[in-house]
Scaffold this active site. Structure first.
Site, mmCIF file in Angstrom:
data_model
loop_
_atom_site.group_PDB
_atom_site.id
_atom_site.type_symbol
_atom_site.label_atom_id
_atom_site.label_comp_id
_atom_site.label_asym_id
_atom_site.label_seq_id
_atom_site.Cartn_x
_atom_site.Cartn_y
_atom_site.Cartn_z
ATOM 1 N N LYS A 14 32.184 -18.672 28.549
ATOM 2 C CA LYS A 14 32.904 -19.947 28.503
ATOM 3 C C LYS A 14 31.943 -21.123 28.695
ATOM 4 O O LYS A 14 32.000 -22.099 27.945
ATOM 5 C CB LYS A 14 33.989 -19.993 29.601
ATOM 6 C CG LYS A 14 35.018 -18.863 29.500
ATOM 7 C CD LYS A 14 36.103 -18.983 30.563
ATOM 8 C CE LYS A 14 35.635 -18.813 31.991
ATOM 9 N NZ LYS A 14 35.102 -17.467 32.317
ATOM 10 N N ARG A 89 43.892 -20.910 35.296
ATOM 11 C CA ARG A 89 43.626 -19.519 35.662
ATOM 12 C C ARG A 89 44.849 -18.813 36.203
ATOM 13 O O ARG A 89 44.756 -17.631 36.558
ATOM 14 C CB ARG A 89 42.556 -19.516 36.756
ATOM 15 C CG ARG A 89 41.198 -19.045 36.292
ATOM 16 C CD ARG A 89 40.292 -19.220 37.497
ATOM 17 N NE ARG A 89 39.148 -18.369 37.454
ATOM 18 C CZ ARG A 89 37.944 -18.748 37.013
ATOM 19 N NH1 ARG A 89 37.763 -19.948 36.517
ATOM 20 N NH2 ARG A 89 36.939 -17.916 37.067
ATOM 21 N N ARG A 128 22.410 -11.969 35.201
ATOM 22 C CA ARG A 128 22.265 -13.370 35.604
ATOM 23 C C ARG A 128 22.047 -13.478 37.111
ATOM 24 O O ARG A 128 21.321 -14.356 37.573
ATOM 25 C CB ARG A 128 23.501 -14.171 35.201
ATOM 26 C CG ARG A 128 23.309 -15.659 35.457
ATOM 27 C CD ARG A 128 24.492 -16.491 35.029
ATOM 28 N NE ARG A 128 25.669 -16.193 35.837
ATOM 29 C CZ ARG A 128 26.872 -16.716 35.617
ATOM 30 N NH1 ARG A 128 27.051 -17.549 34.600
ATOM 31 N NH2 ARG A 128 27.884 -16.410 36.381
ATOM 32 N N ARG A 134 23.785 -17.682 42.227
ATOM 33 C CA ARG A 134 25.225 -17.743 42.479
ATOM 34 C C ARG A 134 25.617 -16.591 43.391
ATOM 35 O O ARG A 134 25.387 -15.424 43.073
ATOM 36 C CB ARG A 134 26.012 -17.678 41.153
ATOM 37 C CG ARG A 134 26.404 -19.051 40.642
ATOM 38 C CD ARG A 134 27.178 -18.998 39.362
ATOM 39 N NE ARG A 134 28.514 -18.438 39.488
ATOM 40 C CZ ARG A 134 29.457 -18.544 38.561
ATOM 41 N NH1 ARG A 134 29.193 -19.194 37.429
ATOM 42 N NH2 ARG A 134 30.635 -18.012 38.736
ATOM 43 N N ARG A 145 36.099 -10.420 40.792
ATOM 44 C CA ARG A 145 36.447 -11.540 39.899
ATOM 45 C C ARG A 145 37.189 -11.023 38.668
ATOM 46 O O ARG A 145 38.159 -11.631 38.225
ATOM 47 C CB ARG A 145 35.173 -12.292 39.481
ATOM 48 C CG ARG A 145 34.593 -13.150 40.605
ATOM 49 C CD ARG A 145 33.105 -13.433 40.433
ATOM 50 N NE ARG A 145 32.773 -14.220 39.261
ATOM 51 C CZ ARG A 145 31.546 -14.335 38.770
ATOM 52 N NH1 ARG A 145 30.520 -13.692 39.344
ATOM 53 N NH2 ARG A 145 31.316 -15.078 37.712
HETATM 54 P P1 AP5 Z 1 28.656 -17.894 30.910
HETATM 55 O O1 AP5 Z 1 28.613 -18.762 29.709
HETATM 56 O O2 AP5 Z 1 28.218 -18.443 32.206
HETATM 57 O O3 AP5 Z 1 30.126 -17.252 31.062
HETATM 58 P P2 AP5 Z 1 31.399 -17.792 31.820
HETATM 59 O O4 AP5 Z 1 32.557 -17.246 31.077
HETATM 60 O O5 AP5 Z 1 31.299 -19.267 31.982
HETATM 61 O O6 AP5 Z 1 31.237 -17.021 33.192
HETATM 62 P P3 AP5 Z 1 31.302 -17.496 34.706
HETATM 63 O O7 AP5 Z 1 30.336 -16.713 35.497
HETATM 64 O O8 AP5 Z 1 31.229 -18.980 34.807
HETATM 65 O O9 AP5 Z 1 32.695 -16.930 35.097
HETATM 66 P P4 AP5 Z 1 33.783 -17.301 36.057
HETATM 67 O O10 AP5 Z 1 34.950 -17.609 35.199
HETATM 68 O O11 AP5 Z 1 33.955 -16.197 37.030
HETATM 69 O O12 AP5 Z 1 33.225 -18.536 36.913
HETATM 70 P P5 AP5 Z 1 33.774 -19.965 37.287
HETATM 71 O O13 AP5 Z 1 32.617 -20.796 37.576
HETATM 72 O O14 AP5 Z 1 34.796 -20.433 36.327
HETATM 73 O O15 AP5 Z 1 27.849 -16.575 30.566
HETATM 74 C C1 AP5 Z 1 27.652 -15.559 31.526
HETATM 75 C C2 AP5 Z 1 26.288 -14.912 31.303
HETATM 76 O O16 AP5 Z 1 26.291 -14.255 30.047
HETATM 77 C C3 AP5 Z 1 25.141 -15.924 31.263
HETATM 78 O O17 AP5 Z 1 24.007 -15.349 31.836
HETATM 79 C C4 AP5 Z 1 24.934 -16.155 29.766
HETATM 80 O O18 AP5 Z 1 23.629 -16.523 29.449
HETATM 81 C C5 AP5 Z 1 25.300 -14.795 29.194
HETATM 82 N N1 AP5 Z 1 25.874 -14.873 27.841
HETATM 83 C C6 AP5 Z 1 26.694 -15.842 27.338
HETATM 84 N N2 AP5 Z 1 27.024 -15.560 26.069
HETATM 85 C C7 AP5 Z 1 26.424 -14.389 25.755
HETATM 86 C C8 AP5 Z 1 26.385 -13.590 24.584
HETATM 87 N N3 AP5 Z 1 27.044 -13.934 23.464
HETATM 88 N N4 AP5 Z 1 25.655 -12.444 24.619
HETATM 89 C C9 AP5 Z 1 24.981 -12.094 25.751
HETATM 90 N N5 AP5 Z 1 24.964 -12.812 26.885
HETATM 91 C C10 AP5 Z 1 25.679 -13.950 26.900
HETATM 92 O O19 AP5 Z 1 34.563 -19.653 38.668
HETATM 93 C C11 AP5 Z 1 33.868 -19.294 39.835
HETATM 94 C C12 AP5 Z 1 34.835 -19.255 41.011
HETATM 95 O O20 AP5 Z 1 35.376 -20.559 41.246
HETATM 96 C C13 AP5 Z 1 36.075 -18.364 40.834
HETATM 97 O O21 AP5 Z 1 35.812 -17.021 41.163
HETATM 98 C C14 AP5 Z 1 37.066 -19.029 41.805
HETATM 99 O O22 AP5 Z 1 36.763 -18.700 43.129
HETATM 100 C C15 AP5 Z 1 36.746 -20.504 41.621
HETATM 101 N N6 AP5 Z 1 37.550 -21.116 40.541
HETATM 102 C C16 AP5 Z 1 37.067 -21.715 39.414
HETATM 103 N N7 AP5 Z 1 38.065 -22.197 38.663
HETATM 104 C C17 AP5 Z 1 39.215 -21.884 39.320
HETATM 105 C C18 AP5 Z 1 40.590 -22.091 39.023
HETATM 106 N N8 AP5 Z 1 40.970 -22.719 37.892
HETATM 107 N N9 AP5 Z 1 41.509 -21.631 39.904
HETATM 108 C C19 AP5 Z 1 41.144 -21.018 41.039
HETATM 109 N N10 AP5 Z 1 39.846 -20.779 41.376
HETATM 110 C C20 AP5 Z 1 38.889 -21.204 40.517
HETATM 111 MG MG MG Z 2 31.326 -20.555 33.645
#
Ligand code: AP5
Ligand code: MG
Length: 192
Positions: A14, A89, A128, A134, A145
């Site tokens: 994402k 979410r 990562r 992180r 997660r």
């Molecule tokens: P990346 O692009 O970072 O993927 P992502 O989907 O953004 O993954 P996140 O780690 O950000 O996921 P998340 O949803 O758990 O975290 P968030 O910050 O939202 O890519 C991931 C890796 O893969 C990278 O190394 C990248 O280089 C690699 N990659 C990308 N594309 C690729 C490809 N095509 N091929 C190979 N490799 C690839 O949430 C974190 C925490 O915050 C949650 O757990 C929760 O506690 C809180 N939180 C956030 N939002 C909310 C909400 N709305 N409600 C409640 N709690 C929330």
């Molecule tokens: Mg992300």
């Protein structure tokens, strides 16, 4: 306005794909995860409360993230559109987003869902974790997660399917190839 929800499990890409879309369509990128991590590193009261939940791989409460999005929509009044990354979410978050956008006389244009299986998600995030700093990028928390996603977030897909806005996109392959599929979906072409 062009308002895109970029949907998908942890590690689906994402954040990576948001960067491509933001540049191409001049959108404001709203990642609730990035905003929360900003609060944690600034040591705000909100950040202090969120940190333990995030480190455990649990969702933070709906009212917290809904309030953050409400503030950002007002702050960026007049934007060409938004890309929502990691929000909504839960179904209550999705309902709240519809209401907030209606208040600004707009709505969600597309829900683009990056579909990636658990084995690949875990592999990407463990990799990562070796450099990201992180606290939630370790295998145990990654699996938590993914579990949170499967139980609390995946019903959001049905919510948008019922609205006819959900487009599933196979999320394994080169970053540019996936970006191409997202662009086609935005242009209204059916892709998978
Ligand atoms: P990346 O692009 O970072 O993927 P992502 O989907 O953004 O993954 P996140 O780690 O950000 O996921 P998340 O949803 O758990 O975290 P968030 O910050 O939202 O890519 C991931 C890796 O893969 C990278 O190394 C990248 O280089 C690699 N990659 C990308 N594309 C690729 C490809 N095509 N091929 C190979 N490799 C690839 O949430 C974190 C925490 O915050 C949650 O757990 C929760 O506690 C809180 N939180 C956030 N939002 C909310 C909400 N709305 N409600 C409640 N709690 C929330
Ligand atoms: Mg992300």
């Amino acid at each position: 306005m062009l308002n895109i929800v970029l949907f998908g499990p942890p590690g689906a890409g994402k954040g990576t794909q948001s960067q491509m879309l933001v540049e191409k369509y001049s959108l404001v990128h709203l990642s609730t995860g990035d905003i929360l991590r900003g609060e944690v590193s600034a040591g705000t009261p909100l950040g202090l409360k969120a940190k333990a939940l995030m480190d455990a791989g649990s969702l933070v409460p709906d009212d917290v993230v809904i309030g953050m999005i409400d503030n950002k929509l007002t702050q960026h009044k007049g934007a060409a559109g938004f890309i929502f990354d990691g929000f909504p979410r839960t179904v209550p978050q999705a309902e709240a987003l519809d209401a907030l956008l209606a208040k600004h006389a707009t709505n969600i244009s597309h829900v683009l869902a990056l579909e990636v299986g658990e084995r690949e998600l875990v592999a990407r995030l463990v990799l990562r974790g070796q450099s990201s700093g992180r606290a939630d990028d370790n295998e145990e928390t990654i699996r938590k997660r993914v579990h949170e996603y499967n139980t609390k977030t995946s019903p959001v897909a049905d919510f948008y399917k019922q609205q006819g806005k959900y487009v599933g996109i196979y999320g394994i392959g080169a970053v540019e190839e996936i970006a191409g599929k997202l662009n086609k979906a935005i242009a209204g072409t059916k892709v998978h």
